[in-house]
Design a protein around this motif. Structure first.
Motif, PDB file in Angstrom:
ATOM      1  N   PHE A  65       0.806  -1.220   0.145  1.00  0.00           N
ATOM      2  CA  PHE A  65       0.247   0.534  -0.363  1.00  0.00           C
ATOM      3  C   PHE A  65       0.667   1.271  -0.292  1.00  0.00           C
ATOM      4  O   PHE A  65       2.178   1.134   0.642  1.00  0.00           O
ATOM      5  CB  PHE A  65      -0.598   0.011   1.356  1.00  0.00           C
ATOM      6  CG  PHE A  65      -2.263  -0.886   1.208  1.00  0.00           C
ATOM      7  CD1 PHE A  65      -3.234  -0.145   1.039  1.00  0.00           C
ATOM      8  CD2 PHE A  65      -1.687  -2.237   1.422  1.00  0.00           C
ATOM      9  CE1 PHE A  65      -4.369  -1.249   0.872  1.00  0.00           C
ATOM     10  CE2 PHE A  65      -3.159  -2.808   1.052  1.00  0.00           C
ATOM     11  CZ  PHE A  65      -4.066  -2.794   0.921  1.00  0.00           C
ATOM     12  N   LEU A  66       0.779   2.191  -0.629  1.00  0.00           N
ATOM     13  CA  LEU A  66       1.420   3.274  -1.096  1.00  0.00           C
ATOM     14  C   LEU A  66       0.236   4.532  -0.003  1.00  0.00           C
ATOM     15  O   LEU A  66      -0.088   4.495  -1.258  1.00  0.00           O
ATOM     16  CB  LEU A  66       2.123   3.767  -2.201  1.00  0.00           C
ATOM     17  CG  LEU A  66       2.745   2.972  -2.497  1.00  0.00           C
ATOM     18  CD1 LEU A  66       2.354   1.362  -3.731  1.00  0.00           C
ATOM     19  CD2 LEU A  66       4.038   3.161  -3.020  1.00  0.00           C
ATOM     20  N   ILE A  67       0.827   4.940   0.619  1.00  0.00           N
ATOM     21  CA  ILE A  67       0.069   6.033   1.233  1.00  0.00           C
ATOM     22  C   ILE A  67       0.641   7.335   1.646  1.00  0.00           C
ATOM     23  O   ILE A  67       1.934   7.246   1.956  1.00  0.00           O
ATOM     24  CB  ILE A  67      -1.137   5.602   2.073  1.00  0.00           C
ATOM     25  CG1 ILE A  67      -1.410   4.321   1.689  1.00  0.00           C
ATOM     26  CG2 ILE A  67      -1.898   6.220   2.890  1.00  0.00           C
ATOM     27  CD1 ILE A  67      -2.153   3.887   2.960  1.00  0.00           C
ATOM     28  N   PRO A  68      -0.390   8.831   1.341  1.00  0.00           N
ATOM     29  CA  PRO A  68       0.412  10.063   1.460  1.00  0.00           C
ATOM     30  C   PRO A  68       1.259  10.225   2.983  1.00  0.00           C
ATOM     31  O   PRO A  68      -0.380  10.131   3.907  1.00  0.00           O
ATOM     32  CB  PRO A  68      -0.588  10.986   0.777  1.00  0.00           C
ATOM     33  CG  PRO A  68      -1.380  10.204  -0.135  1.00  0.00           C
ATOM     34  CD  PRO A  68      -1.137   8.400   0.578  1.00  0.00           C
ATOM     35  N   ILE A 124      -0.881  -4.605  -5.607  1.00  0.00           N
ATOM     36  CA  ILE A 124      -0.784  -3.052  -4.903  1.00  0.00           C
ATOM     37  C   ILE A 124      -1.905  -1.671  -5.032  1.00  0.00           C
ATOM     38  O   ILE A 124      -3.299  -2.135  -5.706  1.00  0.00           O
ATOM     39  CB  ILE A 124       0.585  -1.968  -6.055  1.00  0.00           C
ATOM     40  CG1 ILE A 124       1.499  -3.456  -6.012  1.00  0.00           C
ATOM     41  CG2 ILE A 124       0.513  -0.898  -6.161  1.00  0.00           C
ATOM     42  CD1 ILE A 124       2.292  -2.675  -7.922  1.00  0.00           C
ATOM     43  N   ALA A 125      -1.558  -1.393  -4.032  1.00  0.00           N
ATOM     44  CA  ALA A 125      -2.540  -0.328  -3.461  1.00  0.00           C
ATOM     45  C   ALA A 125      -3.030   0.670  -3.882  1.00  0.00           C
ATOM     46  O   ALA A 125      -1.132   1.223  -2.774  1.00  0.00           O
ATOM     47  CB  ALA A 125      -3.447  -0.420  -2.571  1.00  0.00           C
ATOM     48  N   LEU A 126      -2.793   1.999  -4.251  1.00  0.00           N
ATOM     49  CA  LEU A 126      -1.972   3.671  -3.911  1.00  0.00           C
ATOM     50  C   LEU A 126      -3.220   4.435  -4.043  1.00  0.00           C
ATOM     51  O   LEU A 126      -4.384   4.101  -4.918  1.00  0.00           O
ATOM     52  CB  LEU A 126      -1.558   3.378  -5.435  1.00  0.00           C
ATOM     53  CG  LEU A 126      -1.777   3.566  -6.553  1.00  0.00           C
ATOM     54  CD1 LEU A 126      -1.001   4.508  -7.048  1.00  0.00           C
ATOM     55  CD2 LEU A 126      -2.161   2.479  -7.621  1.00  0.00           C
ATOM     56  N   VAL A 127      -2.646   5.263  -3.006  1.00  0.00           N
ATOM     57  CA  VAL A 127      -3.983   7.319  -3.208  1.00  0.00           C
ATOM     58  C   VAL A 127      -3.138   8.260  -5.257  1.00  0.00           C
ATOM     59  O   VAL A 127      -1.938   8.385  -4.631  1.00  0.00           O
ATOM     60  CB  VAL A 127      -3.588   7.425  -2.415  1.00  0.00           C
ATOM     61  CG1 VAL A 127      -4.697   8.846  -2.637  1.00  0.00           C
ATOM     62  CG2 VAL A 127      -4.239   6.958  -0.707  1.00  0.00           C
ATOM     63  N   ALA A 128      -3.953   7.485  -6.074  1.00  0.00           N
ATOM     64  CA  ALA A 128      -3.168   7.818  -7.046  1.00  0.00           C
ATOM     65  C   ALA A 128      -3.414   9.463  -6.871  1.00  0.00           C
ATOM     66  O   ALA A 128      -3.829  10.262  -6.629  1.00  0.00           O
ATOM     67  CB  ALA A 128      -4.442   7.572  -8.080  1.00  0.00           C
ATOM     68  N   VAL A 149      -4.905  -1.227  -7.183  1.00  0.00           N
ATOM     69  CA  VAL A 149      -6.583  -0.998  -6.911  1.00  0.00           C
ATOM     70  C   VAL A 149      -6.044   0.760  -6.956  1.00  0.00           C
ATOM     71  O   VAL A 149      -4.679   1.016  -5.695  1.00  0.00           O
ATOM     72  CB  VAL A 149      -7.157  -1.472  -5.927  1.00  0.00           C
ATOM     73  CG1 VAL A 149      -7.485  -2.709  -6.060  1.00  0.00           C
ATOM     74  CG2 VAL A 149      -6.505  -1.915  -4.425  1.00  0.00           C
ATOM     75  N   THR A 150      -6.492   1.594  -6.829  1.00  0.00           N
ATOM     76  CA  THR A 150      -6.322   2.845  -6.378  1.00  0.00           C
ATOM     77  C   THR A 150      -7.494   3.185  -5.649  1.00  0.00           C
ATOM     78  O   THR A 150      -8.545   2.720  -4.851  1.00  0.00           O
ATOM     79  CB  THR A 150      -7.347   3.859  -7.582  1.00  0.00           C
ATOM     80  OG1 THR A 150      -8.613   3.809  -7.808  1.00  0.00           O
ATOM     81  CG2 THR A 150      -5.835   3.786  -9.049  1.00  0.00           C
ATOM     82  N   LEU A 151      -7.051   3.860  -4.686  1.00  0.00           N
ATOM     83  CA  LEU A 151      -7.991   4.802  -3.213  1.00  0.00           C
ATOM     84  C   LEU A 151      -8.282   5.670  -3.233  1.00  0.00           C
ATOM     85  O   LEU A 151      -7.352   6.528  -3.266  1.00  0.00           O
ATOM     86  CB  LEU A 151      -7.266   3.825  -1.484  1.00  0.00           C
ATOM     87  CG  LEU A 151      -6.874   2.331  -1.969  1.00  0.00           C
ATOM     88  CD1 LEU A 151      -5.368   1.847  -0.883  1.00  0.00           C
ATOM     89  CD2 LEU A 151      -7.875   1.749  -1.069  1.00  0.00           C
ATOM     90  N   VAL A 152      -9.023   5.942  -2.203  1.00  0.00           N
ATOM     91  CA  VAL A 152      -9.896   7.462  -2.278  1.00  0.00           C
ATOM     92  C   VAL A 152      -9.732   8.156  -3.713  1.00  0.00           C
ATOM     93  O   VAL A 152     -10.373   8.794  -3.987  1.00  0.00           O
ATOM     94  CB  VAL A 152      -8.810   7.623  -0.810  1.00  0.00           C
ATOM     95  CG1 VAL A 152      -9.557   9.482  -1.108  1.00  0.00           C
ATOM     96  CG2 VAL A 152      -8.811   7.220   0.251  1.00  0.00           C
ATOM     97  N   SER A 153      -8.683   8.612  -3.782  1.00  0.00           N
ATOM     98  CA  SER A 153      -8.446   9.090  -5.463  1.00  0.00           C
ATOM     99  C   SER A 153      -8.476   7.890  -6.737  1.00  0.00           C
ATOM    100  O   SER A 153      -7.248   7.511  -6.459  1.00  0.00           O
ATOM    101  CB  SER A 153      -7.993  10.678  -5.159  1.00  0.00           C
ATOM    102  OG  SER A 153      -7.773  10.746  -6.585  1.00  0.00           O
ATOM    103  N   ASP A 154      -8.837   8.226  -7.428  1.00  0.00           N
ATOM    104  CA  ASP A 154      -9.207   7.574  -8.958  1.00  0.00           C
ATOM    105  C   ASP A 154      -7.973   8.106 -10.270  1.00  0.00           C
ATOM    106  O   ASP A 154      -7.541   9.147 -10.353  1.00  0.00           O
ATOM    107  CB  ASP A 154     -10.025   7.128  -9.497  1.00  0.00           C
ATOM    108  CG  ASP A 154     -10.346   4.899 -10.436  1.00  0.00           C
ATOM    109  OD1 ASP A 154      -9.352   4.879 -10.057  1.00  0.00           O
ATOM    110  OD2 ASP A 154     -10.761   5.641 -10.940  1.00  0.00           O
ATOM    111  N   ALA A 155      -7.559   6.712 -10.593  1.00  0.00           N
ATOM    112  CA  ALA A 155      -7.186   7.877 -12.376  1.00  0.00           C
ATOM    113  C   ALA A 155      -7.679   6.727 -12.755  1.00  0.00           C
ATOM    114  O   ALA A 155      -6.802   5.501 -13.363  1.00  0.00           O
ATOM    115  CB  ALA A 155      -5.674   7.302 -11.615  1.00  0.00           C
TER     116      ALA A 155
END
Length: 341
Positions: A65-68, A124-128, A149-155
């Motif tokens: 997971f890649l999270i700000p 992988i999950a990321l806030v895009a 998968v994209t989380l919270v904000s999509d691309a």
């Protein structure tokens, strides 16, 4: 009683080994036999227990997971939920890693994606962030068949398996409807605060907000968005500057984070001239602001649901299993002072 793999084998007239090969998409089975097994699965309503199957094969998963990073309370709650889910899933041979990324930095996100070895990750999950470098990194991973998968904000134009988060256009429309009802027949200007209009979720919320304002509340005029980078002090300064230049502001919509800065401004304003405010995400700060009457409504998304959903979807993608759509839908929640949990 749930049908078993033995029931499928008996119904299709094949061996257990053949059913196993078909369910795991292995070669060496004739097309006609595959159809017989699939027809038997359909007739019996057989649902495969992937957890048991994975344990029997001693399959390991590794999800990243890649999270700000930073002071964004919602992102910290999302991270905590992901870490907690990872701890609960260790016994099922699932490893979950969280990588902190500087917020609003597409190149840093792309660099982190490029450092991931596709041979060592299951998903992988990321806030895009919609940067070309992020797109290129996702194209590389897609070439290896890695689910993302994209989380919270999509691309949505980038390679990804699924978006997990609220409908942000609907969230913006909801904020506009709430403010329009709260303000009644009053006329005036509405302040809009965002983290960054480079983020799709903030852009979509603004779009939905202005759609409803133009169509249903023409007496209310949204001002140009000021950006606070989801940082409390930056948001406080940007909003203070706006309100000093626009003394007729009667409403406020905080599209992103930085709620502590917004709340400081609202608390310092004289009650008679304090804007009616709608903010995002139920946090200790926004909860206190709602109880105090500084905010009038909170639009929320469940970080725990998003963390659980992301892991379920990634496992399903890794296994080639179906996703239960209704379970993974993240709903727009509205909190007033009267229904705080």
């Amino acid at each position: 009683m749930r049908p078993t793999i033995r029931d499928v084998a008996r119904e299709a007239g094949v061996s257990l080994a053949t059913v196993d090969r078909v369910l795991n998409h292995r070669t060496g089975v004739r097309a006609a036999t595959i159809r017989r097994v699939e027809d038997a699965v359909s007739r019996l309503g057989f649902v495969r227990d992937t957890a048991a199957a994975n344990l029997s094969r001693r399959r390991d998963y590794r999800f990243v997971f890649l999270i700000p990073e930073g002071s964004n309370s919602f992102m910290r709650e999302l991270e905590a939920q992901v870490v907690a889910m990872g701890a609960r899933l260790r016994a099922a041979r699932v490893a979950v890693e969280v990588i902190a990324i500087p917020p609003f930095d597409g190149d840093a996100l792309a660099a982190a994606l490029d450092r991931i070895d596709p041979r060592e990750v299951s998903g992988i999950a990321l806030v895009a962030t919609e940067a070309p470098s992020v797109r290129d990194a996702l194209v590389r991973l897609a070439g290896f068949g890695i689910p993302v998968v994209t989380l919270v904000s999509d691309a949505p134009l980038f390679p990804r398996s699924r978006y997990i988060g609220i409908d942000n256009v609907a969230a913006g429309r909801t904020a506009a409807s709430l403010l329009g009802r709260f303000l009644g027949p009053r006329e005036g200007r509405i302040a809009l605060v965002a983290g960054s209009m480079l983020l799709r979720d903030h852009m979509e919320r603004r779009m939905g907000f202005e759609q409803v304002m133009r169509a249903e509340y023409p007496r209310l005029t949204p001002l140009p968005v000021v950006e606070g980078r989801d940082d409390a002090e930056t948001t406080r300064h940007a909003l203070a500057t706006l309100l000093a230049a626009e003394p007729g502001v009667i409403g406020l919509y905080n599209i992103g984070a930085g709620n502590r800065g917004v709340i400081e401004i609202l608390r310092a304003a004289p009650p008679a001239s304090r804007p009616v405010a709608v903010v995002h995400e139920l946090t200790p700060h926004t909860r206190a602001a709602l109880r105090e009457g500084l905010a009038h409504a909170i639009i929320h998304q469940d970080a725990g649901h998003e963390a659980r959903s992301a892991l379920r979807v990634l496992r399903a993608c890794a296994d080639g299993a179906p996703v239960l759509e209704a379970r993974e839908r993240i709903r727009v929640e509205i909190y007033l002072r009267d229904n705080l949990p």
